[in-house]
Design a protein around this motif. Structure first.
Motif, PDB file in Angstrom:
ATOM      1  N   SER A 116       2.140   9.631  -5.563  1.00  0.00           N
ATOM      2  CA  SER A 116       2.747  10.665  -5.087  1.00  0.00           C
ATOM      3  C   SER A 116       3.828  11.355  -6.216  1.00  0.00           C
ATOM      4  O   SER A 116       3.566  12.488  -6.684  1.00  0.00           O
ATOM      5  N   VAL A 117       4.809  10.406  -6.647  1.00  0.00           N
ATOM      6  CA  VAL A 117       5.862  10.738  -7.618  1.00  0.00           C
ATOM      7  C   VAL A 117       5.004  11.178  -8.835  1.00  0.00           C
ATOM      8  O   VAL A 117       5.514  12.147  -9.620  1.00  0.00           O
ATOM      9  N   ALA A 165       2.207  12.317  -9.488  1.00  0.00           N
ATOM     10  CA  ALA A 165       1.669  13.574  -9.527  1.00  0.00           C
ATOM     11  C   ALA A 165       2.167  14.776  -9.302  1.00  0.00           C
ATOM     12  O   ALA A 165       2.103  15.881  -9.902  1.00  0.00           O
ATOM     13  N   SER A 166       3.675  14.714  -8.786  1.00  0.00           N
ATOM     14  CA  SER A 166       4.445  15.804  -8.424  1.00  0.00           C
ATOM     15  C   SER A 166       5.429  16.054  -9.661  1.00  0.00           C
ATOM     16  O   SER A 166       5.629  17.110  -9.920  1.00  0.00           O
ATOM     17  N   LEU A 167       5.825  14.940 -10.287  1.00  0.00           N
ATOM     18  CA  LEU A 167       6.924  15.212 -11.382  1.00  0.00           C
ATOM     19  C   LEU A 167       6.360  14.853 -12.776  1.00  0.00           C
ATOM     20  O   LEU A 167       6.854  15.724 -13.688  1.00  0.00           O
ATOM     21  N   ALA A 168       5.417  14.044 -13.083  1.00  0.00           N
ATOM     22  CA  ALA A 168       5.030  13.562 -14.439  1.00  0.00           C
ATOM     23  C   ALA A 168       3.944  14.494 -14.679  1.00  0.00           C
ATOM     24  O   ALA A 168       2.758  14.512 -13.966  1.00  0.00           O
ATOM     25  N   SER A 169       3.974  15.362 -15.752  1.00  0.00           N
ATOM     26  CA  SER A 169       2.807  15.927 -16.238  1.00  0.00           C
ATOM     27  C   SER A 169       2.637  15.368 -17.652  1.00  0.00           C
ATOM     28  O   SER A 169       3.442  15.016 -18.220  1.00  0.00           O
ATOM     29  N   ASN A 170       1.432  16.422 -18.523  1.00  0.00           N
ATOM     30  CA  ASN A 170       1.578  16.135 -19.955  1.00  0.00           C
ATOM     31  C   ASN A 170       2.729  16.658 -20.608  1.00  0.00           C
ATOM     32  O   ASN A 170       3.031  17.812 -20.190  1.00  0.00           O
ATOM     33  N   GLN A 171       3.278  15.745 -21.496  1.00  0.00           N
ATOM     34  CA  GLN A 171       4.269  16.190 -22.266  1.00  0.00           C
ATOM     35  C   GLN A 171       3.999  17.138 -23.393  1.00  0.00           C
ATOM     36  O   GLN A 171       2.997  16.722 -24.317  1.00  0.00           O
ATOM     37  N   THR A 172       4.638  18.086 -23.515  1.00  0.00           N
ATOM     38  CA  THR A 172       4.252  18.988 -24.743  1.00  0.00           C
ATOM     39  C   THR A 172       5.525  18.976 -25.685  1.00  0.00           C
ATOM     40  O   THR A 172       6.914  18.982 -24.942  1.00  0.00           O
ATOM     41  N   ILE A 173       5.397  19.354 -26.981  1.00  0.00           N
ATOM     42  CA  ILE A 173       6.658  19.667 -27.786  1.00  0.00           C
ATOM     43  C   ILE A 173       6.906  21.168 -27.646  1.00  0.00           C
ATOM     44  O   ILE A 173       6.025  21.810 -28.181  1.00  0.00           O
ATOM     45  N   GLY A 212       0.753  -1.248   0.044  1.00  0.00           N
ATOM     46  CA  GLY A 212      -0.011   0.060  -0.105  1.00  0.00           C
ATOM     47  C   GLY A 212       0.908   1.271   0.048  1.00  0.00           C
ATOM     48  O   GLY A 212       0.270   2.273  -0.690  1.00  0.00           O
ATOM     49  N   ARG A 213       2.036   1.229   0.782  1.00  0.00           N
ATOM     50  CA  ARG A 213       2.860   2.255   0.922  1.00  0.00           C
ATOM     51  C   ARG A 213       3.530   2.536  -0.644  1.00  0.00           C
ATOM     52  O   ARG A 213       3.858   3.816  -0.922  1.00  0.00           O
ATOM     53  N   LEU A 214       3.827   1.332  -1.203  1.00  0.00           N
ATOM     54  CA  LEU A 214       4.512   1.565  -2.700  1.00  0.00           C
ATOM     55  C   LEU A 214       3.385   2.354  -3.653  1.00  0.00           C
ATOM     56  O   LEU A 214       3.953   3.299  -4.271  1.00  0.00           O
ATOM     57  N   HIS A 215       2.131   1.806  -3.420  1.00  0.00           N
ATOM     58  CA  HIS A 215       1.321   2.338  -4.235  1.00  0.00           C
ATOM     59  C   HIS A 215       1.122   3.957  -3.987  1.00  0.00           C
ATOM     60  O   HIS A 215       0.916   4.750  -5.172  1.00  0.00           O
TER      61      HIS A 215
END
Length: 91
Positions: free
Chosen positions: A50-51, A53-61, A42-45
């Protein structure tokens, strides 16, 4: 003929009870360990979410897209002796 005093009277019953006690102890230990494993999964998920949500967002060119043509060629030798020729092949 009477039974010797060193032989237990209910040998099979005592062995069965001992095996059952060991089995119950192992089941309790397995239950405790599986609870820890479930908690860590559960902590892994939570950490993955969390990662993400904080680092990955929609990629744009950004900027123009560069395109380059690539031409491949190679040399092939044909014939033998004096009639030998080298050809450059371009597909």
């Amino acid at each position: 003929m009477p039974l010797p005093s060193s032989t237990p009277r209910f040998a099979l019953l005592s062995k069965t009870v001992a095996i059952a006690a060991v089995l119950v102890a192992l089941m309790l230990a397995l239950g405790a360990v599986s609870g820890v494993v479930d908690e860590r999964a559960g902590r892994l998920h939570e950490a993955e979410a969390s990662v993400a949500a904080s680092l990955a967002s929609n990629q744009t060119i950004l900027g123009p897209i560069l395109q380059r043509d690539c031409v491949e060629s190679w040399e092939v030798a044909q014939g033998e002796g004096k009639d030998r020729k080298t050809l450059t092949v371009v597909p």
